[in-house]
Design an enzyme around this catalytic site. Structure first.
Site, mmCIF file in Angstrom:
data_model
loop_
_atom_site.group_PDB
_atom_site.id
_atom_site.type_symbol
_atom_site.label_atom_id
_atom_site.label_comp_id
_atom_site.label_asym_id
_atom_site.label_seq_id
_atom_site.Cartn_x
_atom_site.Cartn_y
_atom_site.Cartn_z
ATOM 1 N N CYS A 129 -8.822 1.403 -6.820
ATOM 2 C CA CYS A 129 -9.123 2.372 -5.506
ATOM 3 C C CYS A 129 -8.389 3.863 -5.845
ATOM 4 O O CYS A 129 -9.041 4.755 -5.031
ATOM 5 C CB CYS A 129 -8.407 1.447 -3.677
ATOM 6 S SG CYS A 129 -6.552 1.180 -4.115
ATOM 7 N N HIS A 242 -5.325 5.670 1.343
ATOM 8 C CA HIS A 242 -4.291 6.117 -0.147
ATOM 9 C C HIS A 242 -4.100 7.468 0.148
ATOM 10 O O HIS A 242 -5.440 8.226 0.494
ATOM 11 C CB HIS A 242 -4.842 5.565 -1.025
ATOM 12 C CG HIS A 242 -4.911 4.422 -1.865
ATOM 13 N ND1 HIS A 242 -3.810 3.138 -0.617
ATOM 14 C CD2 HIS A 242 -5.053 3.450 -2.357
ATOM 15 C CE1 HIS A 242 -4.225 2.042 -1.308
ATOM 16 N NE2 HIS A 242 -4.460 2.343 -2.193
#
Lengths: 338, 338
Positions: A129, A242
């Site tokens: 990710c 994130h």
């Protein structure tokens, strides 16, 4: 229009749930959908397009007649069952780290290296990710102004450790607000009102696994084995997007801020969020639930004549995982691979 | 032993409260203590060594007979009243940014540039919190292996914006856990379960004020006007300790990890927290309430042959503000300046 037999291994997880949403909302051309999970989930059903679909046990025999198998059940399951899916004739899109660095396995971000899917031998890997989110900001620049070195520090959400980790963050926050000690079950350290170095194993280099993934996967995806990358990966008390602070040194002259903004704004899957006047920049709450990564804080690095600084935020479960995998499947159809 | 008449401007704030604790716990040689604040705090009293001390209004006449005046009431008050304190014969230790870059004002971290206090002309400035915490990690290395360039990304606690900002983080976390929209009064953006670019004004360079402070103050304190620094300052949902991810490029060969660890462990005011096996590294909850800054994640940068990466956490109110100011006062006594 051709329709496809699809299997989803890891249907009951956080990323699995997003895969199901994408298959439903985007009307993937499904001939059938097989939901797979570990033995303890057998008997459960999951609603899909108004139907209750049963969850079956993931075994070597799960993939007969399958065209596409999404794996999102952890690296161990991928290693154990992906080859069975390939043998049954499926293309595996694997969300785990099991095969990412295998030279026979393309590692793909559709906006970045779509052609790599053509070389697949049955398995295509979905990158980490943090790597995907970094590349969504880096690639629009690298395509025009080749990048020499990247220094990245991450601000990673709880979701990267699964749905239970997101709950742990919320439970701990409630406990701490009530003056109670935080319950630690998933993370080794308190996550609410705290942050800590990413809790993956550290090898002899002193880098943890998450950081080494960012280093190695970035090079593989960009076909840039010499690209210099250093990463510091940190878990922060954010739920599911994130963020990354990125310093980028270019081989030649750096782009101007306006040139960099234009390249980033024109790149698919990215939204430029860079308003200095109103202090509006990428934030995880704004990236949450969005397909696009948000990029901003673009500025000439005062410390280096060939470098820029920027900041990126992206939904860890969507572009960081399920959406990127889903887009790989769409790409396979577009390119006539399946 | 000589005793000193001390005034504290900003006695009712979060940093003021820590100054009072330090003066009390460390038995500062006080002849008298005058607590000063704005007119609206007049009438309040504050307990100090078992006595209720009244809060007086900060005016130009507040400093008669004063030896040391701590200012922690914002840059505006410092600009307005510091010269009055100097005229009255006091040495001002100013926690605001008002005079930090003034060439006539020493900017001091006692462990880093103690001799600079000798050149004072009445005012000594306490550096920005993020700068102090960076320097506590950087200086032990820079003293032996001169530093060429620093790339730092911060993870800054709510306390940097004051006690009300810490409450706002807690209130918002409670609201969000209860499914309510977060109340935003201090910060422009949601801070609980989110993070955002430091909300100070951004100039034409694209850097915000906090980042420029880190760049300029670091150079001034280290007497290294050529030192290259780039900083990205980010507010995270942590209560009162700042963390920083730091990439350090050296002029010559970098130290080995063991050499860097030894230098850092030997530096006063720093604790080495760097256990790869158990994944034990600096965390804001561990730095909270501690005098020392915690430094770890020390490793050779894979992307650059002359660089190291490390991570530091320090209490923003203590070493980042009140403790450093208090230590400047101790230093003035030790060096016979007052």
């Amino acid at each position: 229009m051709k329709q496809y037999h699809v299997a989803l291994a890891g249907a009951t997880g956080a990323v699995g749930a997003e895969f199901l949403k994408l298959l439903e909302e985007r009307d993937f051309p499904l001939a059938s959908l097989t939901l797979l999970a570990s033995a303890r989930s057998v008997g459960k059903t999951i609603m899909f397009k108004g139907e209750e679909l049963p969850v079956a046990e993931l075994t070597e025999d799960s993939f007969t007649g399958c065209d596409i198998a999404f794996f999102s059940a952890g690296g161990g399951r991928s290693k154990q069952y992906a080859q069975a899916a390939v043998k049954a004739g499926a293309v595996v899109i694997d969300n785990s780290s099991a095969f990412r660095m295998d030279p026979d396995v393309p590692l793909v971000v559709p906006e970045v290296n779509p052609d790599d899917v053509l070389a697949h031998k049955g398995i295509i890997a979905n990158p980490n990710c943090s790597t995907i989110i970094l590349l969504m900001a880096l690639t629009p620049l690298h395509q025009k102004w080749p990048v020499k070195r990247v220094v990245v520090s991450t601000y990673q959400a709880a979701s990267g450790a699964g749905a239970a980790a997101m709950r742990e963050l919320e439970v701990q926050a409630g406990e701490l607000l009530a003056g109670k000690p935080p319950t630690k079950e998933i993370f080794p350290h308190q996550v609410a009102f705290n942050l800590f170095s990413h809790n993956t194993a550290i090898n002899e280099t002193g880098y943890n696994e998450e950081e080494l993934k960012m280093v190695k996967e970035t090079r593989k995806i960009l076909h840039a084995p010499e690209l210099a990358v250093t990463a510091t990966c940190v878990r922060v008390p954010v739920l599911r997007a994130h963020s990354e602070s990125v310093n980028i040194e270019f081989v030649g002259e750096r782009p101007t801020v306006d040139e960099a903004r234009a390249a980033i704004a024109a790149f698919p899957g990215v939204i430029l969020v860079d308003d200095r006047e109103s202090n509006t920049f990428p934030m995880p709450v704004d990236a949450t639930g969005r397909d696009e990564c948000l990029v901003g804080r673009i500025r000439e690095d005062l410390s280096h004549p060939k470098a820029l600084d920027l900041f990126v935020a992206g939904d860890q479960i969507l572009k960081g995982a399920a959406l990127n995998g889903y887009q790989i499947a769409e790409l396979l159809i577009q390119r006539g691979v399946i």
